[in-house]
Every structure is written in structure tokens, then in C-alpha cells.
Motif scaffolding. Structure first.
Motif, mmCIF file in Angstrom:
data_model
loop_
_atom_site.group_PDB
_atom_site.id
_atom_site.type_symbol
_atom_site.label_atom_id
_atom_site.label_comp_id
_atom_site.label_asym_id
_atom_site.label_seq_id
_atom_site.Cartn_x
_atom_site.Cartn_y
_atom_site.Cartn_z
ATOM 1 N N ARG A 91 1.144 -1.263 -0.049
ATOM 2 C CA ARG A 91 0.138 -0.087 -0.038
ATOM 3 C C ARG A 91 0.803 1.378 0.029
ATOM 4 N NH1 ARG A 91 -5.085 1.331 3.887
ATOM 5 N NH2 ARG A 91 -5.578 3.261 2.897
ATOM 6 N N GLU A 143 0.641 0.680 7.380
ATOM 7 C CA GLU A 143 -0.300 0.668 8.330
ATOM 8 C C GLU A 143 0.146 0.574 9.766
ATOM 9 O OE1 GLU A 143 -4.096 -1.789 6.361
ATOM 10 O OE2 GLU A 143 -2.209 -2.942 5.858
ATOM 11 N N ALA A 226 0.704 5.964 13.088
ATOM 12 C CA ALA A 226 -0.512 4.891 12.595
ATOM 13 C C ALA A 226 -1.686 5.280 12.756
ATOM 14 C CB ALA A 226 -0.175 3.632 13.316
ATOM 15 N N HIS A 230 -4.541 6.272 10.028
ATOM 16 C CA HIS A 230 -5.784 5.306 9.982
ATOM 17 C C HIS A 230 -6.838 6.164 9.124
ATOM 18 C CE1 HIS A 230 -8.476 2.275 10.882
ATOM 19 N NE2 HIS A 230 -9.142 3.012 11.626
#
Length: 448
Positions: A91, A143, A226, A230
């Protein structure tokens, strides 16, 4: 880009963001994990030289990451589908620029970005490589809050330019300044500005400056990043169309995409890419040889526009395409075996150019060492030696076939009052036509 289209088995979600080299799209891998797909701008990959340099650069990333994570966005594959070229990664969103635009990057997150970016660049530079286009848009957040460098070397490779560690250091300092401005005023912003200034002495010094002022950054660490990342993803851009080839051929039953990396088998997961290196193995992958010969489109079956074919016919078409591709691969190998190996890279001359004008107070002397070669591909090992007694700067620069002139820059920062004459010597250690190191030097004058 069209939501639901697939590229090498990775389903596009429709969320995209622009890049200097193309368009990134969020995707989902065949096993359901988040992935990223970068569609290169067609003009950027229009020439055979640009495509060869791109293959070499992505292949170098695979090698750099073969020993474990080093802070680069993991590469899954590089594929061609008709006239489109795609880089498949884990990603690739959000970027630091996205966090800044959304107001979700606090001082702790900014410090984490700079610390991990500095460490990643130090590792990349130690391996003889460089990024070449570092900024908030080419740094992405994983992530788990990890900071990853995206698009390493791609822009320079497509332009036929060489990325240097000095360019990366200057870009890191500029990024630190931008993050300091994003933090407004206060202790944290001042610490970021000091780190930006410390980059004049190298990334290690800048990193240590940040570590020494860790108390100025509450929330420093991956957990905060993170949380900030998110739920933040790239915006949807439906006006950016996806071509018919990649939309169907790259991973669906309507056709096939050709990998440009040497992948002997299916990868078990993101980053599980295998390549062949060593004596007796051509420097180009077989796919790259086919691509350069202009035969990529012959290895890709036509897009089916009238719905899915019957199962028996589809299997027959796939088998025929596989046979054709195997024949092309065998022909490419035979042609390579019959070719006479090219001469190795050799440097014949070094010419160092210094600033003609006097460098004034707290200024910088920019040297350029012009290295003349025989135009073969390879790596140049060199030393920049300064007359002020600083430790020599050792580096390694890769060259592409056809490059007969390579620029090796040196940036010499001088501060304080008084007069000073500085001399910089560029010594090429190998490879040279004589087998012995060759060098040249030049001087500048500083007055304050």
C-alpha cells in the motif's frame, strides 16, 4: 481510474493520487491485502532507454530489500500490459503530504518521519544508491506507522539523470524546514529547524540532533503516525481513465501482462520477489530484452470485448499464448548467447569544476566532477577529498549503457569570518583505463 479493474491480479479501488511520474491507485492484492499500483505516464516510458533504466532501478530496489526491510516501499512486481507500465507495491497511501494537508501530522509525527527517513537514506546511501526525488509526496506511512520511501530513483531513471546522496541530503533538509513551518512556533518547530541546519554536516548529524531533543516531541513514534494515517486515503479521481489493456489483461481471464522482473514463480506475499544475479546471467532480465525488442504486445493476448469465452476455448488460447511466449524467451536467450560480451566500464578522464566567483559569508561552494567513460554500464567508485582535513567522502555511482559523461557533485559549506582557499580533489578509484586511480582538483576562495 476505473474501480474494479485489475492489474496483475490487484483490484483497483478507484482511490488515486498524482505523482511526478504517474498516478498511484489504492488496490487489493489477490490474497486480500492492501496494495498499491503506479501507472507511469505514457510519455515517461515511451523510449526503450527509459524503460531499460526503469527495469534496472526497480531491480536494484528488489536487491536492496532482499536482506530485509530498510525503509523502502516494498516492490511486488513491475509489469507491462500493452502500452501501459505498472509498478505494483504494498500500500502506497497515505503520503506525508496527505497528512499535512489534512492537518493530522503533529510534532511527534513530524519527528518520526524525519528520523526514519534519515535512517532509511543512510542505509540506501551506504549501498551506493540514492533516492533523487525526496519530498512529502514520496514518503508514505505504513499501516503500522512505519515511514517508507516511495518512488526511489524512478524520476531520475526516467529522465536519464543520476540521483546523488547530496541531492537527498538537501531534500531532507528542505523537508525538515517544511515540517517545522507546519508545526508553527515553539520548542518542537525550533528543534526541527536546528535539525534542518545540522543536515549540512550529514544525515547522521541531523538525526542525532533530533534524538538529542526528543523531549520536544511528545507522541514521537510509530503509534501516533499509525493513528494519524488510519482512515486517511487518497482522494477518488474518476476523471483519470484506465486503459482497456490494464483494466482486463493484467490479471483477468481476458489476457495477460508481462512481468519486467525475473520472477521464477508466484510470490508468496508482498515483497517476495526473486531475481537472478551473478556470473553467466545477463544484466537484463529476459522480459526486459523482449520489451526492448518491441515484442511485448505479441506476448499479450487480445482483450475480449464480447464477454467471457467458453472454458475450453479459453484454455486453448492460454496454452497457445504460453507456447508463443516460451518460444520468444528461448529465442531471446539464444540471441544473447551468440552476442559477444560488451567491454567493461572504464573511466578515461576526470575534470573538476569549482565556483568562479568568491564564496561569501556562510556560503556554499558547489563543485562538479565530470567523469568521462567509454559508455558502458557499470559502477564508478570515487573519493571526494577536501583540503580542510574532513574525512574523504567515498561514493559509488551506477552508469547506464550509452552514458559517456557522468557528473559527480560536491557541496562544501563554509561558515564564519575571514578568508579561506579550499581545494577539492575528485579521485576515481575504479574502473579506469589504466587500472590505476585518476584524479583532478579545483579550488575556490571564501571571504567574509
Amino acid at each position: 481510474m476505473r474501480e474494479g479493474a485489475t492489474v496483475a491480479g490487484h483490484r483497483l479501488t478507484g482511490r488515486t493520487r498524482r505523482s511526478e511520474v504517474g498516478t498511484w491507485a489504492d488496490a487489493v492484492s489477490p490474497d486480500g491485502r492492501p496494495s498499491g499500483a503506479l501507472l507511469f505516464d505514457p510519455p515517461a516510458v515511451a523510449t526503450a532507454g527509459a524503460r531499460e533504466r526503469l527495469v534496472a532501478t526497480v531491480g536494484a530496489d528488489v536487491r536492496l530489500q532482499s536482506g530485509g526491510p530498510i525503509g523502502l516501499l516494498p516492490v511486488i512486481d513491475l509489469v507491462a500490459a500493452r502500452d501501459e507500465v505498472w509498478l505494483i507495491t504494498t500500500r502506497a497511501t497515505p503520503a506525508v503530504a496527505d497528512l499535512m494537508a489534512a492537518g493530522r501530522l503533529d510534532p511527534g509525527g513530524a519527528a518520526t518521519v524525519l528520523l526514519e527517513t534519515a535512517q532509511a537514506l543512510l542505509t540506501v546511501h551506504a549501498a551506493g544508491a540514492a533516492h533523487g526525488a525526496l519530498h512529502a509526496g514520496t514518503i508514505v506511512i505504513g499501516e503500522d506507522g512505519s515511514v517508507l520511501l516511495a518512488e526511489r530513483g524512478l524520476l531520475r531513471a526516467l529522465r536519464g539523470e543520476h540521483a546523488s546522496a547530496e541531492q537527498d541530503v538537501a531534500a531532507w533538509a528542505a523537508l525538515a524546514g517544511a515540517l517545522a513551518a507546519n508545526c508553527g512556533q515553539g520548542h518542537a518547530a525550533a528543534a526541527l529547524r536546528r535539525a534542518s541546519a545540522a543536515a549540512a554536516h550529514g544525515l547522521a548529524a541531523a538525526r542525532d540532533t533530533l534524538l538529542a531533543e526528543r523531549d520536544a516531541f511528545p507522541g514521537v513514534g510509530r503509534e501516533g503516525l499509525a493513528r494519524a494515517a488510519h482512515g486517511l486515503s487518497a482522494p477518488t479521481s474518476p476523471d483519470l481513465p484506465i486503459g482497456p489493456a490494464a483494466g482486463v489483461a493484467a490479471g483477468s481471464s481476458g489476457g495477460e501482462a508481462v512481468t519486467l522482473l525475473d520472477l521464477p514463480g508466484a510470490a508468496d506475499g508482498p515483497g517476495d520477489v526473486m531475481m537472478r544475479f551473478g556470473p553467466g546471467v545477463p544484466t537484463e532480465t529476459t522480459a526486459a530484452q523482449i520489451w526492448r525488442a518491441g515484442q511485448t504486445s505479441a506476448a499479450i493476448t487480445a482483450t475480449q470485448t464480447r464477454g467471457p469465452a467458453p472454458r475450453r476455448r479459453r484454455r486453448r488460447s492460454t496454452a497457445w499464448a504460453g507456447t508463443l511466449l516460451l518460444a520468444i524467451l528461448i529465442a531471446a536467450v539464444i540471441l544473447w548467447l551468440r552476442q559477444t560480451p560488451g567491454a567493461p566500464l572504464a573511466v578515461s578522464d576526470v575534470d573538476v569544476k569549482a565556483p568562479k566567483k568568491t564564496v561569501r559569508c556562510d556560503g556554499q561552494a558547489d563543485f562538479v566532477g565530470v567523469v568521462t567513460t567509454n559508455g558502458e554500464a557499470g559502477s564508478i567508485r570515487y573519493l571526494w577529498i577536501r583540503s580542510d582535513g574532513r574525512k574523504p567522502l567515498e561514493g559509488e555511482q551506477r552508469t547506464s549503457s550509452g552514458d559517456t559523461s557522468v557528473d559527480l557533485p560536491l557541496h562544501w559549506k563554509v561558515t564564519g569570518s575571514g578568508s579561506f582557499k579550499g581545494t577539492a580533489t575528485l579521485r576515481v578509484l575504479s574502473p579506469t583505463t589504466s587500472g590505476k586511480p585518476i584524479q583532478d582538483k579545483a579550488s575556490f576562495t571564501y571571504k567574509c
